[in-house]
Design a protein around this motif. Structure first.
Motif, short mmCIF file in Angstrom:
data_model
loop_
_atom_site.label_atom_id
_atom_site.label_comp_id
_atom_site.label_asym_id
_atom_site.label_seq_id
_atom_site.Cartn_x
_atom_site.Cartn_y
_atom_site.Cartn_z
N LYS A 75 -17.40 6.18 -0.97
CA LYS A 75 -17.90 6.73 -2.23
C LYS A 75 -16.91 7.73 -2.82
N LYS A 76 -16.32 8.55 -1.97
CA LYS A 76 -15.32 9.50 -2.47
C LYS A 76 -14.10 8.77 -3.03
N ALA A 77 -13.65 7.72 -2.32
CA ALA A 77 -12.50 6.94 -2.80
C ALA A 77 -12.83 6.29 -4.15
N ALA A 78 -14.05 5.79 -4.29
CA ALA A 78 -14.47 5.16 -5.55
C ALA A 78 -14.55 6.18 -6.67
N ARG A 79 -15.07 7.36 -6.38
CA ARG A 79 -15.16 8.41 -7.40
C ARG A 79 -13.76 8.85 -7.83
N ASP A 80 -12.85 8.95 -6.87
CA ASP A 80 -11.47 9.33 -7.21
C ASP A 80 -10.81 8.29 -8.12
N GLY B 250 -9.14 6.34 0.87
CA GLY B 250 -8.64 6.85 -0.41
C GLY B 250 -7.27 6.30 -0.75
N GLU B 251 -6.34 6.32 0.22
CA GLU B 251 -4.99 5.83 -0.03
C GLU B 251 -4.98 4.34 -0.33
N GLN B 252 -5.78 3.56 0.40
CA GLN B 252 -5.81 2.11 0.17
C GLN B 252 -6.42 1.78 -1.19
N PHE B 253 -7.44 2.51 -1.61
CA PHE B 253 -7.99 2.32 -2.96
C PHE B 253 -6.94 2.64 -4.01
N ARG B 254 -6.23 3.76 -3.83
CA ARG B 254 -5.21 4.15 -4.81
C ARG B 254 -4.08 3.11 -4.86
N ARG B 255 -3.66 2.62 -3.69
CA ARG B 255 -2.59 1.62 -3.65
C ARG B 255 -3.00 0.36 -4.40
N LEU B 256 -4.23 -0.09 -4.17
CA LEU B 256 -4.70 -1.30 -4.83
C LEU B 256 -4.89 -1.07 -6.33
N PRO C 8 5.62 1.71 5.75
CA PRO C 8 5.28 2.87 6.58
C PRO C 8 4.18 3.67 5.93
N PRO C 9 3.36 4.37 6.73
CA PRO C 9 2.28 5.18 6.14
C PRO C 9 2.83 6.28 5.26
N SER C 10 2.05 6.64 4.26
CA SER C 10 2.46 7.72 3.35
C SER C 10 2.51 9.03 4.11
#
Length: 421
Positions: free
Chosen positions: A62-67, A204-210, A418-420
């Motif tokens: 939910k936080k990733a979606a809100r971001d 969060g990072e995977q949502f932002r990447r996509l 590599p991971p961020s």
């Protein structure tokens, strides 16, 4: 928007003493953006909120979606579907101009029930259709479990239906209990990509990447159109595959004597690379050309430009030819060779998974080792580490965990980043 299209043979030289030759053709495609020419995004989040998502998993999603809402612009459109054993509309398709109200509805999701992925996809497609005109339509389908209350074939059918209506489905597997075969097939059928979210903090990072990926889409509904020269044919078995940004076997259609392959979205900052396996008979010298010039094919891209309201536009044709030589010396194109290795890595890993399902641990370990060596050859150190580690585990008698299997699948499909920091 326009199309960048280039073609490179694995070896441009053909041996004149041989009646036929096999070559691989790498076709690289992307969109070229002009300032202010992009279309708005029409994004649908299809989120699993079944009982197993309770607690930290659902909180982080939910936080990733809100971001994501905060990273969109007013002209974009958003809809949100929640599903457990049934699907409901959480946010109706609308412009992203009331962000706090939208985020409040996302926050209202509660964990309960089972999992029916296909109902979530179906309702997501219905909501996306409402904002489809003049936009780039994309869906993120996230789940942490098996589709125990749904039907996988039905989910695949909805994914294929999405592409017919110029909509793209991406899948995100959360945790370790989702079915990698099912989510990969949904993403492949829907023209999207498969993402693995191993732990809640990665959401969060995977949502932002996509989101960055779909925001870079400039042209949609792209098809590769190949007009083969006489005595040139594509291979009968698995003739065409995409190898970048991720690896997918591509189905071939025939329109008369023309080969057509659907590519889907074209991004402005990520090249799509396709490998075509060709058989060339050396009897088709080009009329009016030097005796050693051999015509192979003409390639074009057919595409839609949502920002301009244009459909079925055609790029300028790119002609591909080879050189027939008497004193043949192989001249391998190193970049094409690396792209061929990416496909080999994927297929070797598929064979390893098949052997593991058959109970052949030794055979699976051997194929994973081969895939690891292939990854090293193409410079994909991160994938090589994952594949070799799992091969070593099998050789030592250790079972692969669900996380190991999912890492293997992702390592096979793409060049691991590599991971961020």
């Amino acid at each position: 928007m326009s199309v960048n299209l280039s073609c490179s043979l694995s070896d441009r030289c053909l041996d004149s003493s041989q009646p036929s030759s096999q070559r691989q053709l790498a076709i690289t495609v992307s969109a070229t953006a002009e300032i202010g020419t992009g279309a708005p995004l029409n994004l649908c989040l299809v989120l699993d909120h079944s009982g197993s998502m309770g607690g930290r998993p659902l909180d982080t999603v939910k936080k990733a979606a809100r971001d994501l809402v905060d990273q969109m612009v007013y002209s974009d459109r958003l809809s949100v579907i929640g599903f457990d054993h049934k699907a409901t509309v959480v946010v109706e398709n609308q412009n992203v101009d009331r962000t706090e109200a939208i985020k409040g509805k996302i926050q209202s999701l509660k964990a309960s029930g089972g999992t029916c992925i296909d109902d979530g996809i179906k309702l997501g497609l219905q909501e996306m259709t409402k904002g489809k005109e003049g936009t780039i339509s994309q869906a993120f389908v996230l789940t942490d479990g098996e589709n125990e209350h749904g039907n996988n074939d039905r989910a695949f059918q909805f994914a294929r239906l999405a592409t017919e209506y110029n909509m793209t489905l991406h899948t995100l597997g959360f945790g370790d209990n989702w079915n990698q075969d099912v989510l990969e097939q949904i993403a492949d059928a829907g023209g999207g990509t498969l993402t693995y979210i191993q732990s809640p903090e990665e959401a969060g990072e995977q949502f932002r990447r996509l989101l960055r990926r779909v925001q870079s889409v400039g042209l949609t509904n792209a098809h590769l159109v190949l007009q083969l020269a006489p005595n040139v044919r594509i291979a009968e078995l698995k003739p065409i595959a995409q190898v970048a940004p991720d690896t997918i076997e591509l189905p071939v259609q025939m329109e008369g004597d023309t080969v057509v392959v659907r590519l889907g979205d074209l991004m402005t900052d990520v090249e799509r690379v396709v490998i075509v396996n060709l058989y060339i008979s050396q009897t088709n010298a080009m009329p009016g050309s030097a005796p050693d010039a051999i015509e192979i094919l003409a390639a074009q891209i057919r595409y839609d430009d949502p920002a301009q309201g244009e459909v079925n536009s055609m790029s300028a044709p790119v002609l591909v030819e080879a050189t027939l030589t008497k004193d043949f010396k192989s001249q391998i194109d190193p970049q094409v060779q690396t792209q061929i290795l990416a496909l080999a890595k994927y297929r070797q890993t598929q064979l390893a998974e098949a052997k593991l399902q058959q109970g052949d641990r030794t055979g699976a370990a051997t194929m994973l080792q081969s895939a690891a060596k292939t990854a090293l050859q193409m410079g994909d150190q991160n994938a090589a580490t994952v594949l070799q580690t799992n091969a070593t585990r099998l050789q030592s008698g250790t079972e692969l965990s669900e996380a190991d299997r999912k890492k293997t699948r992702i390592a096979s499909k793409t060049v691991l980043q590599p991971p961020s920091p």
